[in-house]
Design a protein around this motif. Structure first.
Motif, short mmCIF file in Angstrom:
data_model
loop_
_atom_site.label_atom_id
_atom_site.label_comp_id
_atom_site.label_asym_id
_atom_site.label_seq_id
_atom_site.Cartn_x
_atom_site.Cartn_y
_atom_site.Cartn_z
N PHE A 12 0.83 -1.19 0.00
CA PHE A 12 0.00 0.00 0.00
C PHE A 12 0.87 1.25 0.00
O PHE A 12 0.40 2.35 0.28
CB PHE A 12 -0.93 0.03 1.22
CG PHE A 12 -1.91 -1.09 1.24
CD1 PHE A 12 -2.85 -1.22 0.23
CD2 PHE A 12 -1.91 -2.02 2.25
CE1 PHE A 12 -3.77 -2.25 0.24
CE2 PHE A 12 -2.83 -3.06 2.27
CZ PHE A 12 -3.76 -3.17 1.26
N GLY A 16 -2.00 2.60 4.19
CA GLY A 16 -2.83 1.41 4.30
C GLY A 16 -4.24 1.72 4.74
O GLY A 16 -4.67 2.87 4.78
N LEU A 105 -7.00 -1.46 -1.30
CA LEU A 105 -7.36 -0.78 -0.05
C LEU A 105 -8.80 -1.08 0.35
O LEU A 105 -9.09 -1.41 1.50
CB LEU A 105 -7.15 0.74 -0.19
CG LEU A 105 -5.71 1.23 -0.12
CD1 LEU A 105 -5.63 2.67 -0.63
CD2 LEU A 105 -5.17 1.14 1.30
N GLU A 108 -9.38 -4.59 1.57
CA GLU A 108 -8.95 -4.74 2.96
C GLU A 108 -9.98 -4.15 3.92
O GLU A 108 -10.29 -4.74 4.96
CB GLU A 108 -7.59 -4.08 3.17
CG GLU A 108 -7.07 -4.11 4.60
CD GLU A 108 -6.81 -5.51 5.13
OE1 GLU A 108 -6.83 -5.69 6.36
OE2 GLU A 108 -6.60 -6.44 4.31
#
Length: 231
Positions: A12, A16, A105, A108
């Protein structure tokens, strides 16, 4: 206003999911220059698009459509497919701000329960939907797509109904568009938006509301109820 971009190539780029959530908390959001450009920019508009939950409107024809339950509504069963559909080329949208780093991103955030997709299915085909990020009582709508008539609109009505039932207080649309204005979306100066965001973040929304089954008639009912009466 755009802030300097950063590269998010590994994995990332030092930016993150935690940093992304902090961006939302501070009133900024990420965008990419293009599908194949690895850079990500943070954007803080002077005027923010907001869909007031207490001022949400549903056009008459769409009410009938939603009540007829033309699609099966699912939540978070195909988040990656919704992301890809939102990023896919379409009429008037040859390129996309959803690049590889942004996709990772949001995947996640979805794994953490911080990003959700509302999906319209027909004959086991994903035909429309939307996705966004939740933080406290704020929901940040990111993108939507439609492969059948009204599918993204039906998804939006179901999203609003679930947000109001679950106690959310703010639905951020980022930018005002003609498409969203039919639902009551307005432009809000960023300074005012930040105050709304601060208040909404302090609210305790019930995320289970997103997943509880809801008929089309119930969706119209909840979407048009004052937030103080939604439960």
């Amino acid at each position: 206003m755009e802030e300097p971009g950063f590269s998010a190539s590994s994995p990332f780029g030092g930016f993150g999911p935690d940093e992304l959530l902090q961006c939302y908390a501070n009133g900024v959001f990420p965008m990419g220059e293009g599908r194949d450009d690895p850079r990500v920019f943070l954007v803080e508009p002077e005027q923010r698009g907001v869909i007031p939950l207490d001022g949400f409107r549903i056009p008459t024809r769409l009410k009938r459509t939603v009540r007829s339950d033309p699609f099966e509504i699912r939540v978070d069963t195909a988040f990656s497919a919704v992301l890809d559909a939102c990023a896919a080329p379409g009429p008037g949208r040859e390129d996309s701000w959803i690049n590889g780093p942004i996709r990772r991103l949001y995947m996640e955030l979805n794994a953490r329960g911080r990003a959700h997709s509302v999906e319209c299915w027909h004959d086991e085909r994903l035909v429309g939907g939307l996705y966004g990020v939740t933080l406290g009582g704020a929901f940040f709508g990111e993108s939507m797509f439609s492969r059948e008539r009204d599918a993204s609109k039906v998804a939006l009505v179901h999203l609003v109904a679930r947000l109001k039932r679950g106690g959310w207080r703010l639905l951020d649309a980022q930018f005002l568009t003609q498409h969203l204005s039919q639902f009551g979306a307005v432009e809000t100066p960023q300074a005012v938006y930040l105050k709304l965001l601060k208040s909404a973040r302090a609210a305790q929304a019930d995320s289970r509301s997103l997943f509880k089954p809801m008929t089309g008639s119930e969706a119209v009912f909840y979407a048009l109820q004052p937030t103080t009466q939604a439960s």
